[in-house]
Design a protein around this motif. Structure first.
Motif, PDB file in Angstrom:
ATOM      1  N   GLU A 281       0.829  -1.048  -0.273  1.00 43.89           N
ATOM      2  CA  GLU A 281      -0.180  -0.005  -0.037  1.00 43.89           C
ATOM      3  C   GLU A 281       0.940   1.172   0.052  1.00 43.89           C
ATOM      4  N   GLY A 282       1.091   1.824  -1.205  1.00 39.67           N
ATOM      5  CA  GLY A 282       1.968   2.988  -1.370  1.00 39.67           C
ATOM      6  C   GLY A 282       1.811   4.186  -0.197  1.00 39.67           C
ATOM      7  N   ASP A 283       0.344   4.323   0.221  1.00 36.79           N
ATOM      8  CA  ASP A 283       0.281   5.402   1.103  1.00 36.79           C
ATOM      9  C   ASP A 283       0.828   5.239   2.543  1.00 36.79           C
ATOM     10  N   ASP A 284       1.136   3.885   2.897  1.00 36.80           N
ATOM     11  CA  ASP A 284       1.815   3.492   3.889  1.00 36.80           C
ATOM     12  C   ASP A 284       3.294   3.783   4.123  1.00 36.80           C
ATOM     13  N   HIS A 285       3.850   4.066   2.894  1.00 39.23           N
ATOM     14  CA  HIS A 285       5.258   4.331   2.917  1.00 39.23           C
ATOM     15  C   HIS A 285       5.585   6.077   2.568  1.00 39.23           C
TER      16      HIS A 285
ATOM     17  N   ALA B 217       3.988  -8.548  -6.597  1.00 37.70           N
ATOM     18  CA  ALA B 217       3.089  -7.994  -5.592  1.00 37.70           C
ATOM     19  C   ALA B 217       2.305  -7.214  -5.988  1.00 37.70           C
ATOM     20  N   VAL B 218       1.313  -6.838  -5.531  1.00 38.89           N
ATOM     21  CA  VAL B 218       0.328  -5.635  -5.796  1.00 38.89           C
ATOM     22  C   VAL B 218       0.729  -4.688  -5.249  1.00 38.89           C
ATOM     23  N   LEU B 219       0.850  -3.243  -6.031  1.00 38.72           N
ATOM     24  CA  LEU B 219       1.369  -2.159  -5.455  1.00 38.72           C
ATOM     25  C   LEU B 219       0.138  -1.046  -5.666  1.00 38.72           C
ATOM     26  N   THR B 220      -0.307  -0.017  -4.799  1.00 35.95           N
ATOM     27  CA  THR B 220      -1.101   0.744  -5.084  1.00 35.95           C
ATOM     28  C   THR B 220      -0.082   1.978  -4.936  1.00 35.95           C
ATOM     29  N   CYS B 221      -0.307   3.091  -5.815  1.00 38.17           N
ATOM     30  CA  CYS B 221       0.633   4.199  -5.895  1.00 38.17           C
ATOM     31  C   CYS B 221       0.064   4.910  -7.000  1.00 38.17           C
ATOM     32  N   SER B 222      -0.045   6.135  -6.831  1.00 37.64           N
ATOM     33  CA  SER B 222      -0.725   7.234  -7.913  1.00 37.64           C
ATOM     34  C   SER B 222       0.213   7.210  -9.106  1.00 37.64           C
ATOM     35  N   ALA B 223       1.304   7.272  -8.964  1.00 38.00           N
ATOM     36  CA  ALA B 223       2.343   7.036  -9.935  1.00 38.00           C
ATOM     37  C   ALA B 223       1.961   8.111 -11.403  1.00 38.00           C
ATOM     38  N   LEU B 224       1.643   9.299 -10.883  1.00 30.15           N
ATOM     39  CA  LEU B 224       0.874  10.259 -11.847  1.00 30.15           C
ATOM     40  C   LEU B 224       1.651  10.702 -13.018  1.00 30.15           C
TER      41      LEU B 224
ATOM     42  N   GLY C  83      12.160   9.915  -2.168  1.00 31.31           N
ATOM     43  CA  GLY C  83      12.529   8.771  -1.335  1.00 31.31           C
ATOM     44  C   GLY C  83      11.194   7.792  -1.205  1.00 31.31           C
ATOM     45  N   TRP C  84      10.003   8.328  -1.420  1.00 34.11           N
ATOM     46  CA  TRP C  84       8.860   7.394  -1.649  1.00 34.11           C
ATOM     47  C   TRP C  84       8.838   6.582  -2.712  1.00 34.11           C
ATOM     48  N   LEU C  85       9.232   6.869  -3.970  1.00 32.55           N
ATOM     49  CA  LEU C  85       9.551   6.185  -5.242  1.00 32.55           C
ATOM     50  C   LEU C  85      10.518   5.220  -4.927  1.00 32.55           C
ATOM     51  N   ASN C  86      11.656   5.661  -4.244  1.00 34.07           N
ATOM     52  CA  ASN C  86      12.718   4.766  -3.888  1.00 34.07           C
ATOM     53  C   ASN C  86      12.314   3.641  -3.167  1.00 34.07           C
ATOM     54  N   THR C  87      11.690   3.906  -2.072  1.00 32.60           N
ATOM     55  CA  THR C  87      11.236   2.733  -1.229  1.00 32.60           C
ATOM     56  C   THR C  87      10.249   1.908  -1.918  1.00 32.60           C
ATOM     57  N   LEU C  88       9.302   2.228  -2.719  1.00 34.37           N
ATOM     58  CA  LEU C  88       8.383   1.577  -3.366  1.00 34.37           C
ATOM     59  C   LEU C  88       9.187   0.825  -4.369  1.00 34.37           C
ATOM     60  N   GLY C  89       9.852   1.135  -5.076  1.00 33.62           N
ATOM     61  CA  GLY C  89      10.867   0.181  -5.853  1.00 33.62           C
ATOM     62  C   GLY C  89      11.765  -0.801  -5.092  1.00 33.62           C
ATOM     63  N   GLN C  90      12.280  -0.439  -4.009  1.00 36.03           N
ATOM     64  CA  GLN C  90      12.859  -1.462  -3.192  1.00 36.03           C
ATOM     65  C   GLN C  90      12.025  -2.527  -2.711  1.00 36.03           C
ATOM     66  N   LEU C  91      10.779  -1.971  -2.461  1.00 39.48           N
ATOM     67  CA  LEU C  91       9.651  -2.847  -1.954  1.00 39.48           C
ATOM     68  C   LEU C  91       9.280  -4.182  -3.169  1.00 39.48           C
ATOM     69  N   LEU C  92       9.296  -3.411  -4.117  1.00 37.51           N
ATOM     70  CA  LEU C  92       8.801  -4.334  -5.245  1.00 37.51           C
ATOM     71  C   LEU C  92      10.155  -5.446  -5.649  1.00 37.51           C
ATOM     72  N   GLN C  93      11.360  -4.832  -5.536  1.00 37.63           N
ATOM     73  CA  GLN C  93      12.409  -5.505  -5.760  1.00 37.63           C
ATOM     74  C   GLN C  93      12.643  -6.547  -4.849  1.00 37.63           C
ATOM     75  N   ALA C  94      12.160  -6.731  -3.536  1.00 42.03           N
ATOM     76  CA  ALA C  94      12.118  -7.305  -2.554  1.00 42.03           C
ATOM     77  C   ALA C  94      11.418  -8.485  -2.657  1.00 42.03           C
ATOM     78  N   GLN C  95      10.451  -8.238  -3.567  1.00 43.28           N
ATOM     79  CA  GLN C  95       9.346  -9.529  -4.029  1.00 43.28           C
ATOM     80  C   GLN C  95       9.900 -10.514  -4.838  1.00 43.28           C
ATOM     81  N   GLY C  96      11.024  -9.918  -5.634  1.00 42.11           N
ATOM     82  CA  GLY C  96      11.640 -10.946  -6.691  1.00 42.11           C
ATOM     83  C   GLY C  96      10.678 -11.295  -7.630  1.00 42.11           C
ATOM     84  N   SER C  97      10.745 -12.529  -8.127  1.00 37.55           N
ATOM     85  CA  SER C  97       9.851 -13.207  -9.038  1.00 37.55           C
ATOM     86  C   SER C  97       8.477 -13.601  -8.461  1.00 37.55           C
ATOM     87  N   GLN C  98       8.259 -13.426  -7.376  1.00 34.19           N
ATOM     88  CA  GLN C  98       7.079 -13.870  -6.772  1.00 34.19           C
ATOM     89  C   GLN C  98       5.851 -12.698  -7.267  1.00 34.19           C
TER      90      GLN C  98
END
Length: 165
Positions: A26-30, A69-76, A52-67
């Motif tokens: 959940e992007g808002d949590d970060h 994840a679903v990310l919610t992010c405005s990504a405007l 920093g928020w986008l960096n954190t979200l990118g790192q969280l996605l990377q941490a999931q690897g090939s598994q």
């Protein structure tokens, strides 16, 4: 799952994560406490605030690897989406498209439970660079019910996502 405030990112994100058996980010949590305070006060975030928020979200996605994840992010902005794509090659976006008045009504209705000020809805639309036409983007009408959105989104993700272990 991306779009302006009030489009239903969190609701669809939860439904997709459940349906696909994936973790939800959940992007808002970060957002930083400073960014939350700005938004609570009706002050729009800048690119620097989102760095920093986008960096954190990118790192969280990377941490999931090939598994995955679903990310919610405005990504405007396209630059924001491209940063997330760089962190997670093959990333797909479900764009929840909504009109300004509907978004404003939804944001106002959740004022007691969410930090985002309804005064910022206009700035969201001013910042939005539509992803329509970019590769790996599915556009859906945000005014449809969540189950009605989840079904085609799940089918599309299944057809476009990389292999999972």
């Amino acid at each position: 799952v991306m779009g302006v405030a009030g489009c239903g990112k969190s609701s669809l994100g939860e439904a997709l994560a459940r349906a696909e058996g994936l973790p939800l980010i959940e992007g808002d949590d970060h957002h930083s406490p400073e960014s939350r305070d700005k938004m609570r006060q009706g002050i729009a975030l800048t690119d620097a605030d989102r760095e920093g928020w986008l960096n954190t979200l990118g790192q969280l996605l990377q941490a999931q690897g090939s598994q995955g994840a679903v990310l919610t992010c405005s990504a405007l902005k396209r630059t924001y989406r491209d940063r997330l794509r760089a962190a997670c090659p093959g990333l797909c976006f479900v764009f929840l498209e909504i009109d300004r008045d509907s978004a404003a009504r939804r944001v106002a209705a959740r004022a007691d439970t969410h930090f985002f000020s309804s005064a910022l809805v206009d700035s969201q639309f001013a910042t939005l660079e539509s992803p329509v036409g970019e590769p790996g983007v599915l556009r859906l009408n945000a005014l449809l019910a969540v189950p009605t959105l989840q079904q085609p989104a799940s089918a599309w993700i299944g057809a476009n996502a990389g292999p999972r272990p």
